[in-house]
Design an enzyme around this catalytic site. Structure first.
Site, mmCIF file in Angstrom:
data_model
loop_
_atom_site.group_PDB
_atom_site.id
_atom_site.type_symbol
_atom_site.label_atom_id
_atom_site.label_comp_id
_atom_site.label_asym_id
_atom_site.label_seq_id
_atom_site.Cartn_x
_atom_site.Cartn_y
_atom_site.Cartn_z
ATOM 1 N N ILE A 18 87.983 21.670 33.991
ATOM 2 C CA ILE A 18 87.134 23.149 33.603
ATOM 3 C C ILE A 18 86.540 22.767 32.683
ATOM 4 C CG2 ILE A 18 88.790 24.739 32.189
ATOM 5 C CD1 ILE A 18 87.951 26.649 34.693
ATOM 6 N N ASN A 31 97.129 33.070 25.802
ATOM 7 C CA ASN A 31 98.223 33.955 25.524
ATOM 8 C C ASN A 31 97.940 35.208 24.714
ATOM 9 O OD1 ASN A 31 98.539 33.229 22.620
ATOM 10 N ND2 ASN A 31 98.929 31.353 23.603
ATOM 11 N N ASP A 41 94.245 26.186 28.166
ATOM 12 C CA ASP A 41 93.849 26.961 26.607
ATOM 13 C C ASP A 41 93.579 25.799 25.625
ATOM 14 O OD1 ASP A 41 93.581 28.756 24.733
ATOM 15 O OD2 ASP A 41 95.841 29.485 24.825
HETATM 16 N N1 AR6 Z 1 91.059 22.156 33.668
HETATM 17 C C1 AR6 Z 1 91.454 23.034 34.580
HETATM 18 N N2 AR6 Z 1 92.861 23.559 34.718
HETATM 19 C C2 AR6 Z 1 93.576 22.911 33.841
HETATM 20 C C3 AR6 Z 1 93.425 22.151 32.794
HETATM 21 C C4 AR6 Z 1 91.850 21.806 32.687
HETATM 22 N N3 AR6 Z 1 91.597 20.833 31.756
HETATM 23 N N4 AR6 Z 1 94.483 21.892 32.111
HETATM 24 C C5 AR6 Z 1 95.384 22.554 32.961
HETATM 25 N N5 AR6 Z 1 95.174 23.088 33.957
HETATM 26 P P1 AR6 Z 1 98.459 26.649 31.986
HETATM 27 P P2 AR6 Z 1 99.372 29.329 32.166
HETATM 28 C C6 AR6 Z 1 95.793 23.825 35.025
HETATM 29 O O1 AR6 Z 1 99.909 25.760 31.519
HETATM 30 O O2 AR6 Z 1 100.344 28.868 33.198
HETATM 31 C C7 AR6 Z 1 99.147 27.973 27.060
HETATM 32 O O3 AR6 Z 1 99.777 27.363 26.336
HETATM 33 C C8 AR6 Z 1 97.217 23.772 35.137
HETATM 34 O O4 AR6 Z 1 97.552 22.652 36.198
HETATM 35 O O5 AR6 Z 1 97.477 26.002 31.267
HETATM 36 O O6 AR6 Z 1 98.707 30.575 32.280
HETATM 37 C C9 AR6 Z 1 98.517 29.243 26.748
HETATM 38 O O7 AR6 Z 1 98.234 29.292 25.360
HETATM 39 C C10 AR6 Z 1 97.673 24.862 35.855
HETATM 40 O O8 AR6 Z 1 97.442 24.854 37.186
HETATM 41 O O9 AR6 Z 1 98.383 28.062 31.779
HETATM 42 C C11 AR6 Z 1 99.727 30.190 27.416
HETATM 43 O O10 AR6 Z 1 100.726 29.952 26.034
HETATM 44 C C12 AR6 Z 1 96.543 26.099 35.196
HETATM 45 O O11 AR6 Z 1 95.579 25.270 34.525
HETATM 46 C C13 AR6 Z 1 100.296 29.413 28.463
HETATM 47 O O12 AR6 Z 1 99.840 28.167 28.445
HETATM 48 C C14 AR6 Z 1 97.308 26.853 34.345
HETATM 49 O O13 AR6 Z 1 98.276 26.050 33.522
HETATM 50 C C15 AR6 Z 1 99.773 29.811 29.858
HETATM 51 O O14 AR6 Z 1 100.171 29.309 30.798
#
Ligand code: AR6
Length: 184
Positions: A18, A31, A41
């Protein structure tokens, strides 16, 4: 890439990072502290630079962070976007803690904030489906339902394009297959 048209808004699904997407708004799965973390994030803060964290700190000082289901807006720093909207998804806890309506709130509050900022395009990650362990198929249904309801009930919305950026293959396949069933 897959896309459909819902009224005057194009809804697209693609697989990728993204932080590389040119869009008026990039959505962050943050978060409640707003101070960064892993997953998308971490990627957004790394690619966007320190300006984003500075604004997040200010918001945290003013209003104590961001509650689950709520959304706040900052600059996009060095990202190819005008704004980042940070929303906080629910941690999956078996489904009995209101996780589903909380995830709906993330999408609805983010879309409202994007419209308030006159955004024409918005790119969502798959909120809560990484570290927060929300089941992917259920999360995709909630995201697509929230977006299609929003389009149906906001005829004057500024949004011309809503993009779902799936990082992993599994989410991409789920969204692609689900989107094909969505014809109004
Ligand atoms: N581009 C698009 N999607 C992504 C990318 C990227 N570069 N990297 C990961 N994803 P997550 P959550 C996807 O864990 O579950 C953080 O530490 C990933 O494959 O990023 O909402 C925050 O600070 C997944 O499908 O977010 C919070 O503490 C999606 O993004 C916590 O993680 C969401 O995964 C939030 O957890």
């Amino acid at each position: 890439m897959e896309e459909i048209k819902l009224q005057t808004t194009t809804v697209k699904v693609l697989q990728g990072d993204i932080t590389k997407i040119a869009s008026d708004v990039i959505v962050n799965a943050a978060n409640t502290s707003l101070l960064g973390g892993g997953g998308v994030d971490g990627a957004i803060h790394r690619a966007g630079g320190k300006q984003i964290l500075e604004e997040c700190r200010k918001i945290r000082d003013q209003q104590g962070g961001c509650q689950v289901g709520e959304a706040v807006v900052t600059t996009a720093g060095n990202l190819p976007a005008s704004f980042v909207i940070h929303t906080v998804g629910p941690v999956w806890n078996g489904g009995k803690s209101g996780e589903e309506p909380k995830l709906t709130n993330c999408y609805v509050n983010t879309l409202n904030l994007a419209c308030k900022n006159h955004a024409r395009s918005i790119a969502f990650p798959n909120i809560s489906t990484g570290i927060y362990r929300f089941p992917k198929a259920l999360a995709a249904n909630i995201a697509l339902e929230a977006v299609s309801n929003f389009i149906r009930s906001h005829h004057e919305s500024s949004l011309e394009q809503i993009l779902f950026v799936c990082f992993d293959e599994e989410n991409y396949r789920i969204y692609r297959d689900r989107l094909r069933e969505y014809v109004i």
